[in-house]
Design a protein around this motif. Structure first.
Motif, PDB file in Angstrom:
ATOM      1  N   VAL A 116       0.833  -1.199   0.000  1.00  0.00           N
ATOM      2  CA  VAL A 116       0.000   0.000   0.000  1.00  0.00           C
ATOM      3  C   VAL A 116       0.875   1.259   0.000  1.00  0.00           C
ATOM      4  N   ALA A 117       1.926   1.273   0.808  1.00  0.00           N
ATOM      5  CA  ALA A 117       2.823   2.431   0.852  1.00  0.00           C
ATOM      6  C   ALA A 117       3.476   2.652  -0.513  1.00  0.00           C
ATOM      7  N   SER A 118       3.886   1.582  -1.172  1.00  0.00           N
ATOM      8  CA  SER A 118       4.501   1.701  -2.503  1.00  0.00           C
ATOM      9  C   SER A 118       3.507   2.237  -3.524  1.00  0.00           C
ATOM     10  N   LEU A 119       2.269   1.761  -3.477  1.00  0.00           N
ATOM     11  CA  LEU A 119       1.266   2.232  -4.421  1.00  0.00           C
ATOM     12  C   LEU A 119       0.939   3.707  -4.196  1.00  0.00           C
ATOM     13  N   ILE A 120       0.867   4.124  -2.949  1.00  0.00           N
ATOM     14  CA  ILE A 120       0.627   5.544  -2.651  1.00  0.00           C
ATOM     15  C   ILE A 120       1.789   6.384  -3.167  1.00  0.00           C
ATOM     16  N   PHE A 121       3.009   5.896  -2.981  1.00  0.00           N
ATOM     17  CA  PHE A 121       4.190   6.615  -3.456  1.00  0.00           C
ATOM     18  C   PHE A 121       4.195   6.734  -4.976  1.00  0.00           C
ATOM     19  N   VAL A 122       3.860   5.665  -5.675  1.00  0.00           N
ATOM     20  CA  VAL A 122       3.806   5.700  -7.147  1.00  0.00           C
ATOM     21  C   VAL A 122       2.737   6.677  -7.603  1.00  0.00           C
ATOM     22  N   GLN A 123       1.585   6.667  -6.942  1.00  0.00           N
ATOM     23  CA  GLN A 123       0.529   7.601  -7.309  1.00  0.00           C
ATOM     24  C   GLN A 123       0.988   9.043  -7.079  1.00  0.00           C
ATOM     25  N   TYR A 124       1.693   9.290  -5.990  1.00  0.00           N
ATOM     26  CA  TYR A 124       2.225  10.623  -5.699  1.00  0.00           C
ATOM     27  C   TYR A 124       3.226  11.058  -6.775  1.00  0.00           C
ATOM     28  N   LEU A 125       4.096  10.147  -7.206  1.00  0.00           N
ATOM     29  CA  LEU A 125       5.088  10.480  -8.226  1.00  0.00           C
ATOM     30  C   LEU A 125       4.460  10.816  -9.575  1.00  0.00           C
TER      31      LEU A 125
END
Length: 146
Positions: free
Chosen positions: A17-26
């Motif tokens: 979940v943290a990785s997906l949020i980070f990718v969405q932020y990028l």
């Protein structure tokens, strides 16, 4: 389930979940793709769903009337790969990614593909150990390659 397994699973969900949020932020502020791949994605999605359903149907017919023994699947693409339903599931996710055209969708597709590749590898390894007559030409997930 042991406490160690619960912690490991919880940590893997958290990191995903943290990785997906980070990718969405990028991906915020990135321009829309210049090529529309929705129709290609729709074709891949329908192909993937259909192939997945067909091969699951073949698997469901392997055992009859309370049989318990394992069998080598036959028919469809089972003569080429041990997990054709995984291949078609991957095709389904690629189709979803092409339809949505977001980096988040492609990241999810990448994660799912790594999971399915690992599962198909272990499944083939199990079949090779379980059955002496398991065909050598049957690959894990990608016909003729892997």
């Amino acid at each position: 389930m042991t406490l160690g397994s619960s912690i490991l699973i919880t940590m893997s969900y958290f990191s995903t979940v943290a990785s997906l949020i980070f990718v969405q932020y990028l991906s915020l502020g990135l321009p829309d793709p210049s090529i529309d791949t929705k129709y290609i994605g729709l074709i891949l999605f329908i192909l993937g769903i259909s192939g997945n359903f067909y091969h699951h149907n073949l698997l469901s017919k392997l055992r009859k009337n309370n049989e318990k023994e394992y069998k080598i699947p036959r028919g469809g693409m089972f003569d080429l790969v041990i997990c054709p339903h995984y291949l078609f599931e991957f095709i389904t996710f690629v189709g979803i990614s092409f339809i949505s055209q977001t980096s988040l969708a492609f990241t999810c597709t990448f994660g799912v593909s790594m999971y399915l590749i690992a599962r198909s590898y272990m499944t083939r390894k199990w079949y090779v150990n379980k059955f002496e007559d398991f065909p050598n030409g049957v690959k894990c997930m990608i016909p003729y390659i892997f």
